[in-house]
Design a protein around this motif. Structure first.
Motif, PDB file in Angstrom:
ATOM      1  N   ILE A   1       0.826  -1.212   0.000  1.00  0.00           N
ATOM      2  CA  ILE A   1       0.000   0.000   0.000  1.00  0.00           C
ATOM      3  C   ILE A   1       0.857   1.258   0.000  1.00  0.00           C
ATOM      4  N   SER A   2       1.881   1.313   0.862  1.00  0.00           N
ATOM      5  CA  SER A   2       2.681   2.538   1.000  1.00  0.00           C
ATOM      6  C   SER A   2       4.147   2.184   1.195  1.00  0.00           C
ATOM      7  N   TRP A   3       5.022   3.076   0.650  1.00  0.00           N
ATOM      8  CA  TRP A   3       6.463   2.890   0.839  1.00  0.00           C
ATOM      9  C   TRP A   3       6.890   3.313   2.244  1.00  0.00           C
ATOM     10  N   ASP A   4       6.209   4.324   2.772  1.00  0.00           N
ATOM     11  CA  ASP A   4       6.666   4.939   4.006  1.00  0.00           C
ATOM     12  C   ASP A   4       5.959   4.409   5.243  1.00  0.00           C
ATOM     13  N   LYS A   5       4.630   4.205   5.148  1.00  0.00           N
ATOM     14  CA  LYS A   5       3.867   3.822   6.329  1.00  0.00           C
ATOM     15  C   LYS A   5       3.823   2.307   6.495  1.00  0.00           C
ATOM     16  N   PRO A   6       3.747   1.844   7.734  1.00  0.00           N
ATOM     17  CA  PRO A   6       3.520   0.403   7.955  1.00  0.00           C
ATOM     18  C   PRO A   6       2.150   0.002   7.399  1.00  0.00           C
ATOM     19  N   GLY A   7       2.014  -1.286   7.054  1.00  0.00           N
ATOM     20  CA  GLY A   7       0.773  -1.762   6.444  1.00  0.00           C
ATOM     21  C   GLY A   7      -0.448  -1.510   7.310  1.00  0.00           C
ATOM     22  N   GLU A   8      -0.331  -1.743   8.643  1.00  0.00           N
ATOM     23  CA  GLU A   8      -1.466  -1.543   9.542  1.00  0.00           C
ATOM     24  C   GLU A   8      -1.917  -0.086   9.564  1.00  0.00           C
ATOM     25  N   GLU A   9      -0.960   0.804   9.413  1.00  0.00           N
ATOM     26  CA  GLU A   9      -1.294   2.230   9.434  1.00  0.00           C
ATOM     27  C   GLU A   9      -1.792   2.698   8.069  1.00  0.00           C
ATOM     28  N   ALA A  10      -1.185   2.200   7.005  1.00  0.00           N
ATOM     29  CA  ALA A  10      -1.555   2.636   5.651  1.00  0.00           C
ATOM     30  C   ALA A  10      -2.946   2.162   5.264  1.00  0.00           C
ATOM     31  N   ILE A  11      -3.366   0.986   5.747  1.00  0.00           N
ATOM     32  CA  ILE A  11      -4.671   0.432   5.368  1.00  0.00           C
ATOM     33  C   ILE A  11      -5.812   1.252   5.942  1.00  0.00           C
ATOM     34  N   GLN A  12      -5.544   2.029   6.989  1.00  0.00           N
ATOM     35  CA  GLN A  12      -6.582   2.848   7.609  1.00  0.00           C
ATOM     36  C   GLN A  12      -6.937   4.080   6.788  1.00  0.00           C
ATOM     37  N   ASP A  13      -6.148   4.358   5.749  1.00  0.00           N
ATOM     38  CA  ASP A  13      -6.417   5.522   4.905  1.00  0.00           C
ATOM     39  C   ASP A  13      -7.490   5.239   3.859  1.00  0.00           C
ATOM     40  N   TYR A  14      -8.007   3.986   3.802  1.00  0.00           N
ATOM     41  CA  TYR A  14      -8.974   3.607   2.771  1.00  0.00           C
ATOM     42  C   TYR A  14     -10.270   3.129   3.420  1.00  0.00           C
ATOM     43  N   LYS A  15     -11.351   3.254   2.671  1.00  0.00           N
ATOM     44  CA  LYS A  15     -12.660   2.767   3.128  1.00  0.00           C
ATOM     45  C   LYS A  15     -13.424   2.231   1.916  1.00  0.00           C
ATOM     46  N   LYS A  16     -14.471   1.475   2.177  1.00  0.00           N
ATOM     47  CA  LYS A  16     -15.269   0.883   1.099  1.00  0.00           C
ATOM     48  C   LYS A  16     -15.852   1.974   0.206  1.00  0.00           C
ATOM     49  N   GLY A  17     -15.809   1.699  -1.090  1.00  0.00           N
ATOM     50  CA  GLY A  17     -16.365   2.643  -2.055  1.00  0.00           C
ATOM     51  C   GLY A  17     -15.348   3.596  -2.638  1.00  0.00           C
ATOM     52  N   ASP A  18     -14.167   3.719  -2.020  1.00  0.00           N
ATOM     53  CA  ASP A  18     -13.140   4.604  -2.560  1.00  0.00           C
ATOM     54  C   ASP A  18     -12.658   4.085  -3.911  1.00  0.00           C
ATOM     55  N   VAL A  19     -12.546   4.985  -4.877  1.00  0.00           N
ATOM     56  CA  VAL A  19     -12.016   4.632  -6.194  1.00  0.00           C
ATOM     57  C   VAL A  19     -10.520   4.889  -6.180  1.00  0.00           C
ATOM     58  N   VAL A  20      -9.750   3.854  -6.400  1.00  0.00           N
ATOM     59  CA  VAL A  20      -8.290   3.960  -6.320  1.00  0.00           C
ATOM     60  C   VAL A  20      -7.661   3.367  -7.573  1.00  0.00           C
ATOM     61  N   LYS A  21      -6.444   3.797  -7.830  1.00  0.00           N
ATOM     62  CA  LYS A  21      -5.641   3.237  -8.919  1.00  0.00           C
ATOM     63  C   LYS A  21      -4.603   2.294  -8.335  1.00  0.00           C
ATOM     64  N   ALA A  22      -4.254   1.293  -9.101  1.00  0.00           N
ATOM     65  CA  ALA A  22      -3.249   0.327  -8.661  1.00  0.00           C
ATOM     66  C   ALA A  22      -2.541  -0.247  -9.878  1.00  0.00           C
ATOM     67  N   LYS A  23      -1.418  -0.870  -9.620  1.00  0.00           N
ATOM     68  CA  LYS A  23      -0.639  -1.507 -10.686  1.00  0.00           C
ATOM     69  C   LYS A  23      -0.772  -3.019 -10.558  1.00  0.00           C
ATOM     70  N   VAL A  24      -0.947  -3.699 -11.700  1.00  0.00           N
ATOM     71  CA  VAL A  24      -1.054  -5.156 -11.718  1.00  0.00           C
ATOM     72  C   VAL A  24       0.336  -5.745 -11.494  1.00  0.00           C
ATOM     73  N   LEU A  25       0.479  -6.478 -10.393  1.00  0.00           N
ATOM     74  CA  LEU A  25       1.767  -7.106 -10.084  1.00  0.00           C
ATOM     75  C   LEU A  25       1.861  -8.515 -10.652  1.00  0.00           C
ATOM     76  N   ASP A  26       0.750  -9.284 -10.515  1.00  0.00           N
ATOM     77  CA  ASP A  26       0.778 -10.675 -10.994  1.00  0.00           C
ATOM     78  C   ASP A  26      -0.656 -11.153 -11.191  1.00  0.00           C
ATOM     79  N   VAL A  27      -0.844 -12.029 -12.183  1.00  0.00           N
ATOM     80  CA  VAL A  27      -2.150 -12.642 -12.460  1.00  0.00           C
ATOM     81  C   VAL A  27      -1.943 -14.153 -12.544  1.00  0.00           C
ATOM     82  N   ASP A  28      -2.577 -14.895 -11.609  1.00  0.00           N
ATOM     83  CA  ASP A  28      -2.511 -16.361 -11.597  1.00  0.00           C
ATOM     84  C   ASP A  28      -3.862 -16.883 -12.078  1.00  0.00           C
TER      85      ASP A  28
END
Length: 653
Positions: A408-435
């Motif tokens: 989620i974030s380069w700087d923040k720990p995962g537990e802290e960074a995940i709190q910045d999001y909530k259901k319904g938020d539209v976000v962009k992401a990069k595809v890392l892998d598809v199995d």
């Protein structure tokens, strides 16, 4: 003259007449309450006039001459038996009853049968509380409900109006009570038939029987004296939910003896065994990978059964129903009796199992996704769900991708960074892998930007001097920022002086220089040391301005370093007046302390020179000179430490 004239025969005639009259009266008295014979002399208005002799006639309703359920058959001149109730009523007629006459006849026959233990025939014609009424050739008997059949009968309609054999259990002539049993007759006949049937019964034998009772697990078939169980799974090769789907009570069926236990006399029957097994050659009929159309017969929590042909069913497991819907009940995807197209995945003729797939007959959206969005491509979607380990984002149709908390974030720990999001938020992401096989899409949000640590790691080498900015104060040290990367200075590395190794003497936002000691890739942290920088600066000053061994005093060396520091300070103030004023305000006290220490150390540094001058004294003083040199070196070390502190103060200035 005749005897009448003489009067000789008169007494004899009168005596005969009196005797006959007395005899007739006696006969009439004895006839009342008995069955007598009479002749039908006329039929008028549904009444038959019967002459019973004894100079008496009586009327009997025509309907009393009818048998149970049949019209009366009587005509003039027929000889009938009637019951003489009274010889004369108020109308001067005899009171007669054909029904009572029949009842009297029946009682005589029933008494004989009861005495001999035989059976009598009767007709069930009515229903009363606790049982039924039976007509035993004119006598009415009571049939208890428990004595109707060997097993409880739910529907007695077929028994009404039918003629059966009964056994008399009880008779009371005085009260007119008769109790009969049909069950006793059936059990007796059943015992004889059972013995005969069991003697010749064997497994594999085909018999005909009548369905006597139906339960949820099967049907009981009467084979003629003994019952066998036709289990619901042995009724047909196809799936039968309840026996009533295939058989009904009273139906004659052909069955095969599957198992027979002579000790317990239990018989297991089957109907499907008389038909061809549809599973023969099923591998050739349904090869793996082929598609067929079938009917959904049953839906469970773990999947649905699809009938490919009567008697052949396959299971579509819940995991093979949809490419995207994983935690949905099968009933929300398909319904019972629905025609669906399925693919044969596996056939096991020994276990009689066929594995089917529903999703294989539809386009794989995961394959479509990897074609449209290969790794390193960007996607956009709404946050569908947030868990303790990551974020699920709807990226394409019903496909969701997961962003792990570590991505989620380069700087923040995962537990802290995940709190910045909530259901319904539209976000962009990069595809890392598809199995495609495991149906998983791995996404990353932090990968949309460059890694600041990787950038800093290429420039920050071990031993390099860098400028740090304080970002946090903890008990074990100071957290700093170094060109966008996280750094940490342990408490022991804050200063050479133990009294200065206190994190609380720093403030958030304060800047200072430190030396890079290690770069930890695992924790993405740079470890730094102010203490190492102070030691390095002291060594540099000693190397640049001389040493005490060469004749220069430590005060001179430090004085030169301090002078250079003042020059650098003046140069910086000229370039940045504001920074110079701030430094000047921050450091007067430290400068005064540094000068005081330098003065003392410089004063003490002159002692080695005097001792060195006396080095030419006799040999016997050599030991003392050596000791003096050692002491001078020790003092020089202390002066070097003060020099390093002075150099740091100069650098801070």
């Amino acid at each position: 003259m005749s005897n009448h004239a003489t009067g000789e025969e008169t007494p004899s005639t009168e005596e005969n007449f009196a005797a006959l009259f007395a005899e007739s009266l006696e006969k009439a008295d004895t006839a009342e309450g008995t069955v007598v014979k009479g002749i039908v002399i006329s039929i008028e208005n549904d009444m038959a006039l019967v002459d019973i002799g004894l100079k008496a006639e009586g009327r009997v309703p025509v309907k009393e001459f009818s048998e149970q359920g049949e019209p009366p058959e009587i005509k003039v001149g027929d000889e009938v038996e009637v019951y003489l109730d009274r010889l004369e009523n108020v109308h001067g007629e005899a009171v007669l009853s054909r029904e009572k006459a029949r009842r009297e006849e029946a009682w005589i026959q029933l008494a004989s049968a009861f005495k001999d233990g035989g059976c009598v025939e009767g007709t069930i014609f009515g229903r009363v509380k606790g049982g039924f009424t039976v007509d035993l050739s004119g006598a009415v008997a009571f049939l208890p409900g428990s004595q109707v059949d060997i097993r409880p009968v739910r529907d007695v309609t077929p028994l009404m109006g039918s003629v059966f054999e009964f056994m008399i259990l009880k008779m009371d002539r005085r009260r007119g009570n008769i109790v009969v049993s049909r069950r006793a007759v059936l059990e007796e006949a059943r015992a004889e038939a059972r013995a005969e049937l069991i003697a010749g019964l064997k497994e594999g034998q085909v018999l005909e029987g009548v369905v006597k009772n139906i339960t949820d697990y099967g049907a009981f078939v009467d084979l003629g004296g003994i019952d066998g169980l036709l289990h619901v799974t042995d009724i047909a090769w196809r799936r039968v939910k309840h026996p009533t789907e295939a058989v009904s009570i009273g139906e004659t069926v052909k069955v095969q003896v599957i198992r027979f236990n002579r000790e317990t006399q239990r018989i297991s029957l089957g109907m499907k065994q008389l038909e061809e097994d549809p599973w023969d050659g099923v591998v050739a009929k349904y090869p793996t990978g082929t598609k067929f159309t079938g009917r959904v017969t049953n839906i469970t929590d773990y999947g649905a059964f699809v009938e490919l042909e009567p008697g052949v069913e396959g299971l579509v497991h819940i995991s093979e129903m949809s490419w995207t819907k994983k935690n949905v009940h099968p009933g929300k995807i398909i319904s019972t009796s629905q025609q669906v197209e399925v693919m044969v995945l596996d056939v096991d003729p020994n276990k009689r199992r066929i594995s089917l797939g529903l999703k294989q007959c539809r386009e794989n959206p995961w394959q479509e996704f990897v074609t449209k969005f290969p790794p390193d491509s960007e996607v956009e979607g709404a946050v569908k769900n947030i868990t303790e380990f990551g974020i699920f984002i709807g990226v394409h149709g019903e496909i969701d991708g997961m962003v792990h908390m570590s991505d989620i974030s380069w700087d923040k720990p995962g537990e802290e960074a995940i709190q910045d999001y909530k259901k319904g938020d539209v976000v962009k992401a990069k595809v890392l892998d598809v199995d495609v096989e495991k149906e998983r899409v791995s996404l990353g949000i932090k990968q949309l930007s460059d890694d600041p640590f990787a950038k800093s790691r290429s420039t920050l080498k071990r031993g390099r001097r860098v400028t740090c900015t304080v970002t946090g104060i903890v008990v074990t040290g100071v957290e700093v920022d170094v060109d966008g990367a996280a750094g940490f200075i342990r408490k022991a590395e804050l200063s050479r002086d133990r009294s200065e190794q206190r994190p609380d003497r720093f403030a958030v936002g304060e800047k200072f220089d430190a030396k890079v000691t290690t770069v930890d890739r695992a924790s993405r942290r740079i470890n730094l040391s102010i203490k190492a920088l102070e030691v390095a600066e002291e060594k540099q000053a000693m190397a640049e301005y001389g040493s005490s061994d060469s004749g220069a005093s430590l005060g001179e060396i430090l004085g030169a370093a301090i002078s250079k520091a003042h020059e650098e300070k003046a140069s910086k103030q000229a370039d940045d007046p504001a920074a110079g004023d701030a430094a000047e305000e921050a450091g007067p006290k430290k400068k005064a302390e540094s000068k005081a220490k330098s003065g003392k150390k410089a004063e003490g540094a002159t002692k080695p020179k005097k001792k060195a001058a006396g080095a030419a004294k006799p040999k016997k003083k050599a030991a003392g000179a050596a000791k003096a040199g050692t002491k001078a070196k020790a003092e020089a070390g202390n002066e070097a430490e003060g020099n390093a502190e002075a150099g740091k103060e100069a650098q801070d200035a």
